[in-house]
Design an enzyme around this catalytic site. Structure first.
Site, short mmCIF file in Angstrom:
data_model
loop_
_atom_site.label_atom_id
_atom_site.label_comp_id
_atom_site.label_asym_id
_atom_site.label_seq_id
_atom_site.Cartn_x
_atom_site.Cartn_y
_atom_site.Cartn_z
N ALA A 34 8.67 -7.78 -18.02
CA ALA A 34 9.01 -6.95 -19.52
C ALA A 34 8.35 -7.46 -20.03
O ALA A 34 8.70 -5.91 -21.43
CB ALA A 34 10.40 -7.61 -20.17
N GLU A 35 7.01 -8.04 -20.85
CA GLU A 35 6.32 -8.47 -21.84
C GLU A 35 5.11 -6.77 -21.32
O GLU A 35 4.16 -6.99 -22.52
CB GLU A 35 5.49 -9.24 -21.23
CG GLU A 35 6.57 -10.92 -21.83
CD GLU A 35 6.74 -10.17 -23.39
OE1 GLU A 35 5.86 -10.29 -23.97
OE2 GLU A 35 8.07 -10.98 -23.53
N GLY A 62 0.72 -1.39 -0.08
CA GLY A 62 0.14 -0.25 0.00
C GLY A 62 0.86 1.06 0.03
O GLY A 62 0.34 2.07 -0.79
N ASN A 79 4.13 1.45 -0.72
CA ASN A 79 5.00 1.88 -1.61
C ASN A 79 3.76 2.26 -3.30
O ASN A 79 4.14 3.26 -3.83
CB ASN A 79 5.65 0.75 -2.83
CG ASN A 79 5.96 -0.70 -1.98
OD1 ASN A 79 6.59 0.02 -0.97
ND2 ASN A 79 6.45 -2.22 -2.16
N ALA A 107 16.34 1.65 -11.22
CA ALA A 107 17.51 1.73 -10.45
C ALA A 107 17.02 0.47 -9.48
O ALA A 107 15.83 0.29 -9.67
CB ALA A 107 16.98 3.22 -10.38
N ASP A 129 4.25 -2.37 -7.67
CA ASP A 129 3.49 -1.46 -6.79
C ASP A 129 3.40 -0.01 -7.39
O ASP A 129 3.08 0.60 -7.53
CB ASP A 129 4.06 -1.29 -5.56
CG ASP A 129 3.93 -2.91 -4.80
OD1 ASP A 129 2.91 -3.60 -5.60
OD2 ASP A 129 4.30 -2.81 -3.83
N GLY A 163 16.80 -1.03 -5.36
CA GLY A 163 15.46 -0.59 -4.29
C GLY A 163 13.96 -0.62 -4.83
O GLY A 163 13.35 -1.18 -6.23
N1 LIG Z 1 12.51 -5.81 -17.19
C1 LIG Z 1 11.44 -5.05 -17.39
N2 LIG Z 1 11.81 -4.02 -18.54
C2 LIG Z 1 10.24 -3.49 -18.70
N3 LIG Z 1 9.21 -3.22 -17.49
C3 LIG Z 1 9.36 -3.68 -16.11
C4 LIG Z 1 9.95 -4.97 -16.78
N4 LIG Z 1 9.88 -5.72 -14.86
C5 LIG Z 1 8.45 -5.42 -15.29
N5 LIG Z 1 8.64 -3.81 -15.56
C6 LIG Z 1 7.07 -3.13 -15.71
O1 LIG Z 1 6.48 -3.59 -13.46
C7 LIG Z 1 4.96 -3.87 -14.73
C8 LIG Z 1 5.20 -4.91 -12.93
O2 LIG Z 1 6.39 -5.48 -12.59
P1 LIG Z 1 5.69 -7.36 -12.65
O3 LIG Z 1 4.86 -8.35 -13.35
O4 LIG Z 1 6.67 -8.19 -12.54
O5 LIG Z 1 4.97 -6.54 -11.65
P2 LIG Z 1 4.90 -7.78 -10.27
O6 LIG Z 1 5.76 -9.17 -10.36
O7 LIG Z 1 3.95 -7.46 -9.64
O8 LIG Z 1 6.33 -7.55 -9.43
P3 LIG Z 1 7.06 -7.26 -8.40
O9 LIG Z 1 9.04 -7.25 -8.64
O10 LIG Z 1 7.51 -6.21 -7.53
O11 LIG Z 1 6.64 -8.57 -6.94
C9 LIG Z 1 5.48 -4.38 -15.78
O12 LIG Z 1 4.07 -5.09 -16.44
C10 LIG Z 1 5.93 -3.33 -16.99
O13 LIG Z 1 5.10 -2.52 -17.04
#
Ligand SMILES: Nc1ncnc2c1ncn2[C@@H]1O[C@H](COP(=O)(O)OP(=O)(O)OP(=O)(O)O)[C@@H](O)[C@H]1O
Ligand SMILES: *[C@@H]1O[C@H](CO)[C@@H](O)[C@H](O)[C@H]1NC(C)=O
Ligand SMILES: *[C@@H]1O[C@H](CO)[C@@H](O)[C@H](O)[C@H]1NC(C)=O
Length: 292
Positions: free
Chosen positions: A208-209, A46, A48, A274, A239, A276
């Protein structure tokens, strides 16, 4: 903790203090090993999400509980500073004060909840309280953005019927539907299943997708890719995405959802460049101004 005037984005959720130590490997049971770095970070889904929305320029309000100790005090300072009225790891969560947020607290914040443009809820607090906040907002026409994290297979079905936007990642989508998600095609399939449970729009994030969206108005899955970047630390990307989406929904209500998602992908893709969690979240002044 609120900026002047009613908050546009209200977040009901969790604050966690991360005590992080970097090591070359995990210790075995009973073993003591040396870490080469130690730091304290501000986390909790929340918080974040709220920090990211605030850094983009939304008037934000955080409804949460922190402990009456130095960690709690430091967290409050962190919110004030923000203008708010990789690798293998092991995580131990002590939910602590987060589970003490209750109905009375929500009633005290009812005015802010009902006047918001967007509310964000997740599951790091007592799920019944999260649902109650979502319902309060929903019945007052406030746009609800629900992030079912951490996911429970037995999610109360009312979470779906009270979500304008239901936003989850691949593993959460699998826990909720039983279907593994490894591609945009899979995400479209589970997105449709989740949509049928009653939400207005589902977003499945795919790292990344980018992500896949599907809505009641247009029940055909649409893949919204993220830009290619050099990721150094993806912790907290989800987040950042959710916080950014709330900001854009609140401040640009007339743009299409696809456009809002494209902008949110961009913000989250900046955060992975970046290290963190909150420390990687970009500020409006450092972003291309054509986003705003
Ligand atoms: N390697 C990457 N390159 C570009 N965009 C990314 C990448 N990883 C994450 N993102 C961006 O961040 C969004 C959320 O990523 P992800 O689906 O990994 O969320 P998550 O699994 O909830 O993240 P977390 O690591 O906080 O658990 C993606 O929809 C994309 O917009
Ligand atoms: C999805 O988010 C959860 C946190 O809710 C995290 O533990 C998990 O690793 C994420 N899954 C993926 C595929 O990134
Ligand atoms: C959004 O559209 C509505 C209706 O078309 C209009 O009244 C309103 O001024 C627009 N808002 C913004 C911020 O452009």
């Amino acid at each position: 903790m609120a900026a002047a005037g009613p908050a546009e984005v209200v977040v009901v959720g969790s604050c966690m203090t991360d005590l992080v130590s970097l090591t070359t490997r995990l210790p075995k049971a009973g073993e003591t090993i040396h870490g080469h770095k130690f730091f304290i970070g501000f986390g909790g889904k929340g918080a974040n999400q709220c920090i990211q929305a605030a850094r983009l320029g939304a008037k934000t309000l955080m409804i949460c509980k922190v402990g009456k100790d130095s960690f709690g005090n430091d967290y409050i300072e962190n919110f004030k500073r923000n203008g708010i009225s990789t690798g293998q790891n092991v995580i131990v969560i002590v939910a602590g004060a987060n589970l003490l947020l209750d109905s009375e607290d929500l009633k005290r914040a009812a005015n802010a909840i009902c006047k918001a443009k967007v509310i964000i809820c997740q599951l790091e607090i007592t799920p019944a309280i999260s649902l109650e906040a979502l319902k309060m907002a929903y019945s007052n026409g406030v746009k609800t953005l629900f992030n079912p994290a951490p996911a429970h297979a037995e999610l109360d079905p009312q979470f779906y019927t009270h979500s304008d936007i239901f936003c989850c990642n691949e593993s959460e989508a699998e826990i909720l539907t039983g279907i593994p998600v490894g591609s945009p095609e899979d995400a479209g399939k589970v997105g449709l299943m989740l949509l049928e449970r009653g939400c207005k729009l589902v977003i499945v994030t795919l790292g990344a997708e980018g992500c896949v969206m599907i809505s009641v108005d247009e029940p055909i899955p649409k893949h919204v890719p993220a830009g290619k970047v050099r990721a150094v630390d993806t912790t907290g990307a989800g987040d950042s995405f959710v916080g950014a989406l709330a900001f854009f929904m609140a401040c640009y209500p007339n743009l299409s959802m696809e456009e809002l998602i494209r902008k949110s992908n961009f913000i989250a893709s900046v955060s992975v460049q970046a290290s963190g969690t909150q420390s990687s979240y970009p500020y409006r002044k450092d972003l291309p101004q054509e986003l705003f």
